[in-house]
Design an enzyme around this catalytic site. Structure first.
Site, PDB file in Angstrom:
ATOM      1  N   ARG A  57     -34.720  17.699 -26.014  1.00  0.00           N
ATOM      2  CA  ARG A  57     -34.926  18.185 -27.390  1.00  0.00           C
ATOM      3  C   ARG A  57     -34.894  17.016 -28.379  1.00  0.00           C
ATOM      4  NH1 ARG A  57     -35.933  21.373 -24.343  1.00  0.00           N
ATOM      5  NH2 ARG A  57     -34.924  23.379 -23.940  1.00  0.00           N
ATOM      6  N   SER A  80     -32.494  29.431 -31.391  1.00  0.00           N
ATOM      7  CA  SER A  80     -31.291  28.700 -30.964  1.00  0.00           C
ATOM      8  C   SER A  80     -30.895  27.729 -32.071  1.00  0.00           C
ATOM      9  CB  SER A  80     -31.556  27.906 -29.695  1.00  0.00           C
ATOM     10  OG  SER A  80     -31.872  28.762 -28.657  1.00  0.00           O
ATOM     11  N   GLU A  85     -29.691  22.098 -33.448  1.00  0.00           N
ATOM     12  CA  GLU A  85     -31.092  21.912 -33.063  1.00  0.00           C
ATOM     13  C   GLU A  85     -31.972  22.078 -34.316  1.00  0.00           C
ATOM     14  OE1 GLU A  85     -32.596  23.537 -29.204  1.00  0.00           O
ATOM     15  OE2 GLU A  85     -33.956  24.601 -30.540  1.00  0.00           O
TER      16      GLU A  85
HETATM   17  P1  NAP Z   1     -30.838  29.815 -20.262  1.00  0.00           P
HETATM   18  O1  NAP Z   1     -32.118  29.994 -19.528  1.00  0.00           O
HETATM   19  O2  NAP Z   1     -29.740  30.784 -20.114  1.00  0.00           O
HETATM   20  O3  NAP Z   1     -30.277  28.369 -19.988  1.00  0.00           O
HETATM   21  C1  NAP Z   1     -29.101  27.925 -20.638  1.00  0.00           C
HETATM   22  C2  NAP Z   1     -28.908  26.465 -20.346  1.00  0.00           C
HETATM   23  O4  NAP Z   1     -28.809  26.258 -18.954  1.00  0.00           O
HETATM   24  C3  NAP Z   1     -30.036  25.580 -20.840  1.00  0.00           C
HETATM   25  O5  NAP Z   1     -29.455  24.355 -21.237  1.00  0.00           O
HETATM   26  C4  NAP Z   1     -30.863  25.372 -19.616  1.00  0.00           C
HETATM   27  O6  NAP Z   1     -31.504  24.127 -19.616  1.00  0.00           O
HETATM   28  C5  NAP Z   1     -29.809  25.359 -18.530  1.00  0.00           C
HETATM   29  N1  NAP Z   1     -30.379  25.821 -17.263  1.00  0.00           N
HETATM   30  C6  NAP Z   1     -30.531  27.129 -16.866  1.00  0.00           C
HETATM   31  N2  NAP Z   1     -31.036  27.167 -15.608  1.00  0.00           N
HETATM   32  C7  NAP Z   1     -31.223  25.878 -15.227  1.00  0.00           C
HETATM   33  C8  NAP Z   1     -31.719  25.275 -14.047  1.00  0.00           C
HETATM   34  N3  NAP Z   1     -32.117  26.016 -12.992  1.00  0.00           N
HETATM   35  N4  NAP Z   1     -31.771  23.922 -13.994  1.00  0.00           N
HETATM   36  C9  NAP Z   1     -31.357  23.169 -15.036  1.00  0.00           C
HETATM   37  N5  NAP Z   1     -30.883  23.681 -16.187  1.00  0.00           N
HETATM   38  C10 NAP Z   1     -30.785  25.018 -16.280  1.00  0.00           C
HETATM   39  O7  NAP Z   1     -31.144  29.601 -21.828  1.00  0.00           O
HETATM   40  P2  NAP Z   1     -31.600  30.616 -22.969  1.00  0.00           P
HETATM   41  O8  NAP Z   1     -30.767  30.307 -24.161  1.00  0.00           O
HETATM   42  O9  NAP Z   1     -31.749  32.003 -22.465  1.00  0.00           O
HETATM   43  O10 NAP Z   1     -33.063  30.034 -23.288  1.00  0.00           O
HETATM   44  C11 NAP Z   1     -34.125  30.201 -22.362  1.00  0.00           C
HETATM   45  C12 NAP Z   1     -34.906  28.921 -22.281  1.00  0.00           C
HETATM   46  O11 NAP Z   1     -35.530  28.654 -23.546  1.00  0.00           O
HETATM   47  C13 NAP Z   1     -34.054  27.701 -21.951  1.00  0.00           C
HETATM   48  O12 NAP Z   1     -34.798  26.864 -21.111  1.00  0.00           O
HETATM   49  C14 NAP Z   1     -33.832  27.076 -23.307  1.00  0.00           C
HETATM   50  O13 NAP Z   1     -33.582  25.688 -23.269  1.00  0.00           O
HETATM   51  C15 NAP Z   1     -35.162  27.372 -23.971  1.00  0.00           C
HETATM   52  N6  NAP Z   1     -35.129  27.298 -25.438  1.00  0.00           N
HETATM   53  C16 NAP Z   1     -35.691  26.215 -26.011  1.00  0.00           C
HETATM   54  C17 NAP Z   1     -35.682  26.056 -27.367  1.00  0.00           C
HETATM   55  C18 NAP Z   1     -36.336  24.836 -27.980  1.00  0.00           C
HETATM   56  O14 NAP Z   1     -37.029  24.074 -27.350  1.00  0.00           O
HETATM   57  N7  NAP Z   1     -36.123  24.620 -29.224  1.00  0.00           N
HETATM   58  C19 NAP Z   1     -35.101  27.021 -28.164  1.00  0.00           C
HETATM   59  C20 NAP Z   1     -34.546  28.155 -27.545  1.00  0.00           C
HETATM   60  C21 NAP Z   1     -34.548  28.269 -26.159  1.00  0.00           C
HETATM   61  P3  NAP Z   1     -32.806  23.800 -20.502  1.00  0.00           P
HETATM   62  O15 NAP Z   1     -32.401  23.913 -21.922  1.00  0.00           O
HETATM   63  O16 NAP Z   1     -33.125  22.408 -20.090  1.00  0.00           O
HETATM   64  O17 NAP Z   1     -33.858  24.766 -20.125  1.00  0.00           O
END
Ligand code: NAP
Length: 338
Positions: free
Chosen positions: A166, A236, A333
């Site tokens: 990010r 987020s 963020e």
């Molecule tokens: P989530 O899928 O529950 O994941 C929570 C955290 O765990 C994130 O840091 C995610 O990494 C990490 N994670 C989960 N499974 C993983 C795996 N198999 N290997 C490595 N890391 C893992 O998160 P959520 O809040 O429901 O969001 C869904 C997705 O949308 C996530 O990937 C999140 O990062 C993304 N998101 C991105 C933004 C943005 O770019 N601004 C905003 C909102 C949500 P990662 O963050 O690296 O995926």
């Protein structure tokens, strides 16, 4: 000067938080030549330039912005087909999810896991947008920018963008570069990336199509994130923290079920949603007009009429609680604009 500069423009409804004061001066640009004109105007009037895209990741100060707010509405999508890949060039003002939909419909692999992310194309390299195991850094070929320091347009390679989690050159040198165009390299033939639990649980051993992956991501996100048309939010609010292994080991002894993900540089990524929900019990935590979302505590939601200062106090309170309980220092963020 062909551009018309507007004065005292309310910014709240140009952001998804629906919060904040006015721009002292405001202009919407639809081309690079209009952007150049806007920058000339700002320079000759000694105004700082503040860039606004889709407004989905910003919190505008209650006092508004004293500089020239430039809304980037540069459109256009072009495609160059190579043997195995496709280069998709998109103007910074294109709606990112519309681009994702078009590439999925065309059968090109790469962006499908990034379905349903709000905002415009120009924001994607700035915060290296990512979801479900894919980040734009994996797909970006080059980024066209205006460099306010050298006063020229430049094309930066992906390596020059210095992407991190990010994070990017554009964040590290905030205020220097304005993204005008992004080129993504997509694959004509690909495999679904369904390693994240949400997708793995849904598809099991199946081999979903591009469209099935996109639809699954849209469905999953619609359950975790609020309806942006109904409430004020920037999605987020905090980054998932990446911490030292020693701290992660101490936390995993204290909280046995805390998920942890090793990163390439030996650090450990912690899902902040877990900390806020299961450790601090802050899911749905509310303080007057500001709360965490009932389905995902990482998301801050603001009722109409909430002030930026209230969101800030609320966010700082959460960050303090995380620090006291876990020793983790979390970062926003969301970008603050003033
Ligand atoms: P989530 O899928 O529950 O994941 C929570 C955290 O765990 C994130 O840091 C995610 O990494 C990490 N994670 C989960 N499974 C993983 C795996 N198999 N290997 C490595 N890391 C893992 O998160 P959520 O809040 O429901 O969001 C869904 C997705 O949308 C996530 O990937 C999140 O990062 C993304 N998101 C991105 C933004 C943005 O770019 N601004 C905003 C909102 C949500 P990662 O963050 O690296 O995926």
């Amino acid at each position: 000067m062909k551009l018309s500069i507007a004065h005292n423009v309310p910014l709240a409804d140009l952001t998804t938080f629906h919060i904040g004061g006015e721009a002292k001066e405001f202009v919407e640009v639809r081309s690079e030549s209009e952007l150049s004109e806007a920058i000339e105007y700002a320079k000759s009037n000694d105004l700082p330039v503040v860039i606004l895209g889709g407004g989905s990741n910003v919190l505008v100060s209650d006092k508004g912005v004293t500089g020239l707010v430039v809304k980037i509405s540069i459109l256009g999508i072009g495609v160059v087909e190579k043997t195995d890949s496709v280069l998709v060039r998109a103007g910074a003002g294109e709606v990112f999810d519309s681009l994702v939909r078009q590439t999925v419909e065309a059968g090109w692999w790469g962006l499908e896991n990034l379905s349903s992310i709000p905002g415009l194309v120009g924001a994607t390299p700035v915060q290296n947008v990512g979801a479900y195991g894919v980040e734009v850094a994996d797909l970006i070929d080059e980024v066209k920018v205006y460099d306010l320091k050298d006063s020229v347009y430049k094309i930066l390679t992906a390596a020059e963008c210095d992407f991190g989690y990010r994070d990017s050159l554009f964040k590290k040198t905030s205020g220097r570069y304005i993204v005008t165009e992004v080129v993504y390299r997509l694959k004509k033939v690909g495999d679904p990336n369904i390693k994240y639990a949400d997708l793995k649980n849904l598809f099991g051993d199946d081999n979903p199509t591009l469209l099935q992956v996109r639809e699954a991501v849209i469905t999953i996100r619609s359950k975790k994130f609020p309806d942006w048309s109904m409430v004020g939010t920037a999605g987020s609010f905090f980054k998932n923290p990446i911490i030292e292994k020693s701290l992660a080991e101490a936390l995993s002894r204290k909280y046995e079920t805390m998920p942890m993900y090793d990163t390439e540089n030996g650090l450990v990524k912690i899902p902040l949603g877990f900390v806020l929900d299961k450790v601090l019990h802050l899911k749905g935590y509310e303080n007057d007009k500001v709360s965490t979302f009932k389905n995902q505590a990482l998301v801050i939601v603001a009722k109409r009429g909430a002030k930026a200062s209230e969101v800030e106090v609320f966010a700082n309170d959460i960050a303090d609680r995380v620090l006291v309980e876990t020793g983790i220092s979390i970062e926003w963020e969301v970008t603050k604009i003033s």
